[in-house]
Design a protein around this motif. Structure first.
Motif, PDB file in Angstrom:
ATOM      1  N   VAL A   1     -18.400  35.450 -14.864  1.00 39.64           N
ATOM      2  CA  VAL A   1     -17.309  35.186 -15.804  1.00 39.64           C
ATOM      3  C   VAL A   1     -16.869  36.496 -16.458  1.00 39.64           C
ATOM      4  O   VAL A   1     -15.662  36.771 -16.579  1.00 39.64           O
ATOM      5  N   MET A   2     -17.837  37.335 -16.845  1.00 43.35           N
ATOM      6  CA  MET A   2     -17.503  38.638 -17.469  1.00 43.35           C
ATOM      7  C   MET A   2     -16.672  39.478 -16.491  1.00 43.35           C
ATOM      8  O   MET A   2     -15.720  40.148 -16.878  1.00 43.35           O
ATOM      9  N   LEU A   3     -17.074  39.407 -15.222  1.00 37.00           N
ATOM     10  CA  LEU A   3     -16.378  40.173 -14.190  1.00 37.00           C
ATOM     11  C   LEU A   3     -14.922  39.708 -14.093  1.00 37.00           C
ATOM     12  O   LEU A   3     -13.990  40.518 -14.064  1.00 37.00           O
ATOM     13  N   VAL A   4     -14.737  38.398 -14.084  1.00 36.01           N
ATOM     14  CA  VAL A   4     -13.385  37.835 -13.992  1.00 36.01           C
ATOM     15  C   VAL A   4     -12.577  38.229 -15.220  1.00 36.01           C
ATOM     16  O   VAL A   4     -11.405  38.622 -15.124  1.00 36.01           O
ATOM     17  N   ILE A   5     -13.208  38.178 -16.385  1.00 37.52           N
ATOM     18  CA  ILE A   5     -12.506  38.537 -17.628  1.00 37.52           C
ATOM     19  C   ILE A   5     -12.126  40.012 -17.597  1.00 37.52           C
ATOM     20  O   ILE A   5     -11.018  40.402 -17.999  1.00 37.52           O
ATOM     21  N   ALA A   6     -13.042  40.846 -17.050  1.00 33.87           N
ATOM     22  CA  ALA A   6     -12.756  42.285 -16.971  1.00 33.87           C
ATOM     23  C   ALA A   6     -11.530  42.529 -16.102  1.00 33.87           C
ATOM     24  O   ALA A   6     -10.710  43.401 -16.379  1.00 33.87           O
ATOM     25  N   VAL A   7     -11.388  41.721 -15.037  1.00 34.33           N
ATOM     26  CA  VAL A   7     -10.260  41.914 -14.111  1.00 34.33           C
ATOM     27  C   VAL A   7      -8.986  41.241 -14.645  1.00 34.33           C
ATOM     28  O   VAL A   7      -7.918  41.835 -14.689  1.00 34.33           O
ATOM     29  N   LEU A   8      -9.110  39.980 -15.079  1.00 34.86           N
ATOM     30  CA  LEU A   8      -7.917  39.194 -15.453  1.00 34.86           C
ATOM     31  C   LEU A   8      -7.633  39.176 -16.961  1.00 34.86           C
ATOM     32  O   LEU A   8      -6.620  38.645 -17.391  1.00 34.86           O
TER      33      LEU A   8
END
Ligand SMILES: Nc1ncnc2c1ncn2[C@@H]1O[C@H](COP(=O)(O)OP(=O)(O)OP(=O)(O)O)[C@@H](O)[C@H]1O
Length: 669
Positions: free
Chosen positions: A160-167
């Motif tokens: 989820v953190m990864l997705v937030i970092a990207v999006l």
């Protein structure tokens, strides 16, 4: 032979279990089958029911939140900041004087929407993949499960953190990411449910009437896998709710002006002092109670699912022997082919019988479980396939239907039905053949019927597949129930399998099997699981229908009494091969194999108080078959030559064959 419509058969009293099925309590048809029965058990759990009621209320609140809110949740009034509960503001006000109750109501909506998004994605992705992997099995299943393990190993929050970092921050992308991670749980649960259901006889029963794969999954697999999926759904909602609250708490979830319970908790946490502690309590209690309710519902569903699963095919074992009273006067109609142990599969000829099996060999891994089996069945002929448990009878029957499980496969040989080769046939060809060419009735009728479908719908299914309208198929289903001797067929057609006694369920199974007017009916121990009084009636029914429709019957049984009562010809299996084939009368009068002689001697007929003779020893397991004759270690008449080389099948008369070197001298007689 009694008629299928005889008084004894149509009278429920003739079937003791039918009485209980006809008792008033059991008569009321249940409206939604399996799901309704789960609900009926679920509602007996008071706490789960209260929890479900709370969750239902929460959904209503979420839907109508904007209209239920007494104040504008965003309207600020600094003069009222941190006001405690009052008549005007039941839950008090926050640091900007906004009404806490109104904010809680809209936060409920955001929190539940977030959960719905994540869990919706998890279900939409996970369930179809899990169903497909479980249903297809084999390589696809292994690949899916390994990938699943890989994704499952990634901590949800890291992804989820990864997705937030990207999006960027926001509930939408983070809940979507969460949904993808949590789809692994649904893949596993639905795959496991389907793997278990694949073993259920009713699935094989649906396949034998030619139900195509898509419909099989939709109508037979999914409704029965719904229970475990619902449990997973309830538990996963609780987990997602907690994660959403955590994300919003640290500012990565819902973004202003949206508020979720996690956001309210975060805002309140910055101002914990005196009466303002209550601002932490409201969202905290909402999260705790909701997660608790979801867990209670999950537990309630789990408990409701426990009872009521059917027995599996692999667990079905033959019951007691049936006494042979009479030997029928057979009318041999078949042209039995000559075969030898090493004889290659035969070429088809013009005078080919209805079914010609040549050199059929089935393996499980590297091990042969059935080897070099050859026999014919003529149109309208009733052939008994007998042998002790483990001799390969069911394997032969399932191979004929193209229904061998993943572990077993046809390694060699030919199965020709009305001149058409079935070994290597495509899935579509099998679907076309089952139902019209071949049909099958299984041992345990109650597990062979789909518990979630009305009896009438199940019988109508092959008719619908054949292009009949729903109305015609339903009417024909009722007519078929009447034909197989089910009393009050119109009412019975609306009932579910659990409302049928064993005898009545087997009649319904037979109605389903004959709906497509098959040329050959394979009946695998069709009466073994039935009450002794009902056996005779069901056997009579099969023979009456054979006479009426002219279909041939392969009667798989361990019971020579059934053979004597019903068959024209018998084939005897031992340790994965056929050891004798003969017209019934001849087989009983002059068995040409010591194994057949032993089986006949072990029948509980004309007992005079002495112990029932048995064949010493047991059937050698596949992989442990000796060189030469497989029966040699149990045979009192074995010679040195019996272990020297494979024993060929020799022909004694036109349709009497034996795989014994001493068949001509028959020293056992
Ligand atoms: N899925 C399987 N994988 C491996 N071996 C199997 C499998 N199913 C059956 N067998 C083996 O194949 C042999 C024949 O089994 P099968 O069930 O066909 O015998 P059967 O004569 O029908 O016995 P029963 O009357 O007990 O059903 C047995 O030794 C059994 O252990």
């Amino acid at each position: 032979m009694s008629s299928a419509m005889s008084t004894a058969e149509s009278d429920p009293a003739a079937d003791p279990a039918a009485d209980s099925a006809s008792a008033p309590a059991a008569e009321e048809p249940t409206p939604t089958g399996q799901m309704l029965r789960i609900w009926q058990r679920f509602r007996t759990d008071r706490w789960a029911l209260i929890a479900a009621g709370y969750l239902g209320l929460l959904v209503v609140v979420a839907v109508f939140a904007p209209w239920l809110a007494p104040h504008d949740p965003e309207r600020q009034d600094l003069l009222q900041a941190f006001g405690g509960p009052s008549w005007e503001h039941w839950l008090g006000t926050d640091e900007l004087g906004r009404d806490e109750l109104s904010r809680m109501l809209v936060a409920t909506r955001i929190s539940l929407l977030a959960v719905a998004e994540a869990v919706g994605i998890a279900v939409a992705v996970g369930v179809p993949i899990g169903l497909l992997a479980g249903f297809r099995g084999g390589l696809l299943d292994r690949i899916v499960m390994r990938l699943n393990d890989l994704v499952f190993a990634i901590p949800a929050l890291v992804l989820v953190m990864l997705v937030i970092a990207v999006l960027g921050t926001g509930l939408g992308p983070s809940m979507a990411a969460l949904g993808l991670v949590f789809s692994t749980g649904f893949i596993r649960v639905s795959r496991n449910a389907v793997t278990a259901i694949r073993e259920e006889t009713y699935l094989a029963a649906a396949q034998v009437i030619g139900v195509p794969t898509g419909q099989l999954v939709r109508r037979h697999v999914l409704p029965n896998a719904l229970g475990p999926i619902m449990v997973q759904l309830a538990l996963q909602c609780g987990v997602v709710l907690t994660i959403e609250a955590s994300l919003s708490f640290i500012g990565l979830g819902a973004q202003p002006p949206d508020v979720s319970w996690g956001t309210l908790l975060a805002m309140a946490a910055t101002s914990i002092q005196g009466a303002d502690t209550l601002l932490v309590v409201w969202p905290g209690v909402a999260i705790t109670v909701t997660v608790l309710a979801l867990n209670l519902v999950g537990d309630g569903l789990l408990a409701a699912l426990k009872p009521g699963r059917g027995r599996r095919m692999s667990r079905i074992r033959p019951g007691r022997r049936r006494r042979a009273e009479t030997v029928p006067q057979p009318t041999p109609t078949a042209t039995t082919t000559t075969t030898a142990a090493t004889e290659p599969a035969r070429e088809p000829d013009d005078a080919e019988p209805l079914l010609r099996v040549s050199g059929l060999t089935v393996t499980a891994g590297e091990t042969r479980v059935v080897s070099d089996v050859s026999f014919d069945i003529a149109e309208g002929e009733v052939v008994g396939l007998v042998g002790e448990s483990g001799c390969g009878k069911s394997t032969i029957a399932l191979a004929l239907m193209g229904l061998l499980d993943d572990q077993r496969r046809v390694a060699a040989g030919s199965i020709r039905l009305a001149g058409t080769e079935l070994v290597g046939a495509s899935a579509t060809d099998w679907e076309r053949t089952r139902g019209h060419g071949l049909a099958m009735v299984f041992q345990n009728p109650q597990t062979s019927l789909n518990p979630t479908m009305r009896i009438g719908d199940q019988i109508a299914e092959p008719l619908r597949l054949a292009g009949h309208s729903a109305r015609t198929a339903r009417a024909e289903a009722v007519a078929l129930l009447e034909k197989v001797g089910v009393p009050d067929p119109a009412r019975r057609a609306r009932q579910y399998p659990h409302e049928f006694s064993g005898g009545m369920a087997q009649r319904a199974m037979i109605a389903m099997a004959i709906a497509g007017r098959p040329k050959l009916l394979i009946a695998d121990e069709p009466v073994t699981a039935l009450d002794v009084r009902v056996r005779e009636q069901v056997l009579d029914l099969i023979l009456d229908l054979r006479a009426e429709f002219g279909m041939a019957v392969l009667l798989v049984t361990h019971d020579l009494g059934v053979v004597a009562d019903a068959c024209d010809r018998t084939i005897v299996a031992y340790a994965g091969e056929l050891v004798e084939q003969a017209p019934v009368e001849e087989l009983f009068r002059a068995p040409a194999h010591p194994y057949t002689h032993g089986l006949l001697g072990a029948r509980p007929v004309a007992l005079t108080g002495r112990r029932l003779p048995t064949i010493p020893g047991s059937v050698p397991a596949p992989g442990q078959w000796p060189d030469g004759c497989r029966f040699q270690s149990r045979c009192a008449h074995a010679m040195t030559d019996c272990s020297a080389a494979a024993v060929p099948t020799i022909t004694l008369t036109g349709d009497h064959r034996s795989r014994c070197l001493r068949a001509q001298e028959h020293p056992w007689l």
